[in-house]
Scaffold this active site. Structure first.
Site: not given
Ligand SMILES: *Cc1c(COP(=O)(O)O)cnc(C)c1O
Length: 360
Positions: A102, A172, A196
């Protein structure tokens, strides 16, 4: 009806009581005669749902008053572009720490808008750790420092908040927000997709310090301009109304269970059941350094990957789904977000022992 133990990394399991309440309220929300899906986002019913969702998020995370909470769309992948567009604030470069898949995506996308300096990376050790803070080569003139607080694919999590001086820290937090308390005041901005650990896909949460707003690149689309969205209570465009409603129910569920401190206790207990077992066997192994292991996403490998398919098949037969690791790293991954009960992790470990006894 049979509910499985769903170990999906995202979209992921939600609390059953939340799903039941949503089902009860599906056709008629609180006597309105409408489903939340059918409401105007500007009507008094939805405004109250939106306000409660934000208030609960602020209360649970103890968001300071000088931070805006935005409910947006575009996901964390959208934010990979939206963050630099809004946060460069006239500066030329930003610092990024690379801890895995990521982080790499964030770095690549941000590179379309600014000069990106990768100030630390654990790529040389296959992303098995967070690079120690004293090895980061930070630029005091960078617009911000970006980290991925929990690498959902690799299973590496920050268990400390790095001190980066006066440069705003951006994280993030897609896969660990609401899993434990977090000192928001140490960050300039936090962002994450909801699917998530919060609710359905489609909702993106941004928490940003007010004094960082207003310096967006002129090309920034209005829907993705934090200052414009903040000035419009996240209603510059139609927000993901149903996802906001479910997020509010999940926040209420967290509050009823004792808030983020209680979530942390619950999550640490679950993760310990799995990691203690992984450390006690040589049939399976965790590739991540102990100090940096994720409490949310637990990747593990079987000693012999030829057994992977049989392992997954047996798990599925026992009602444990979505344990296959991401294609980028292989092996297995158990995602054990807030809504995963400890019984799910205990059932997984019992099955792992049984499988080892048969194939070890
Ligand atoms: C799932 C995830 C993403 C991507 O998220 P989207 O909603 O598909 O854009 C980005 N960063 C992390 C840490 C993630 O777990």
């Amino acid at each position: 009806m049979t509910r499985v133990f769903n170990f999906s990394a995202g979209p992921a399991a939600l609390p059953e009581s939340v799903l039941r309440q949503a089902a009860d309220e599906m056709l008629d929300w609180h006597g309105s005669g409408m489903s939340v899906m059918e409401m105007s986002h500007r009507g008094k019913e939805f405004i109250s749902i939106h306000a409660e969702c934000e208030a609960l998020l602020r209360e649970l995370l103890a968001v300071p008053a000088n931070y805006k909470v935005l409910f947006m769309q575009g996901g964390a992948i959208g934010e990979n572009a939206i963050v630099p567009m809004n946060m460069l604030r006239g500066r030329a470069s930003a610092d990024y720490v690379n801890t895995g898949e990521w982080s790499k995506k964030s770095i690549k996308e941000a590179g379309k808008y600014a000069k990106i300096n990768v100030v630390a990376s654990s790529e040389a050790t296959k992303f098995d750790r967070v690079p120690p803070r004293d090895t980061w080569k930070l630029d005091p003139n960078a617009a911000y420092v970006h980290i991925c607080a929990n690498e959902t694919i690799g299973g590496v999590e920050y268990h400390f908040t790095p001190d980066v001086g006066d440069v705003p820290l951006i994280a993030d937090v897609s896969s660990n927000i609401m899993s434990r308390p977090l000192d928001v005041s140490k960050f300039g901005l936090l962002y994450g997709g909801a699917q998530k650990n919060i609710g359905p896909a489609g909702l993106t949460i941004v928490i940003v310090r007010e004094d960082l707003l207003g310096g967006a690149l002129p090309i920034t689309p209005s829907a993705f301009n934090y200052a414009e969205q903040a000035a419009n209570d996240s209603m510059l465009n139609t927000p993901p109304t149903y996802a906001i409603y479910i997020a509010g129910l999940v926040f209420r569920w967290i509050k009823e269970r004792g808030g983020l401190t209680a979530m942390e206790t619950h999550n640490r207990k679950k993760a310990a059941v799995l990691y203690d077992f992984l450390d006690a066997t040589s049939f399976y192994n965790s590739p991540i350094q102990r100090a940096d292991r994720s409490l949310m996403n637990v990747p593990f490998k079987l000693k012999d990957e030829a057994l992977d398919a049989a392992f997954l098949k047996g798990a599925e037969e026992r009602g444990m789904l979505q344990l296959k690791g991401h294609r980028a790293v292989g092996g297995m991954r158990a995602s054990i977000y807030n809504a995963m009960p400890i019984e799910g992790v205990q059932a997984l470990v019992a099955y792992m022992k049984e499988f080892e006894a048969r194939h070890g």
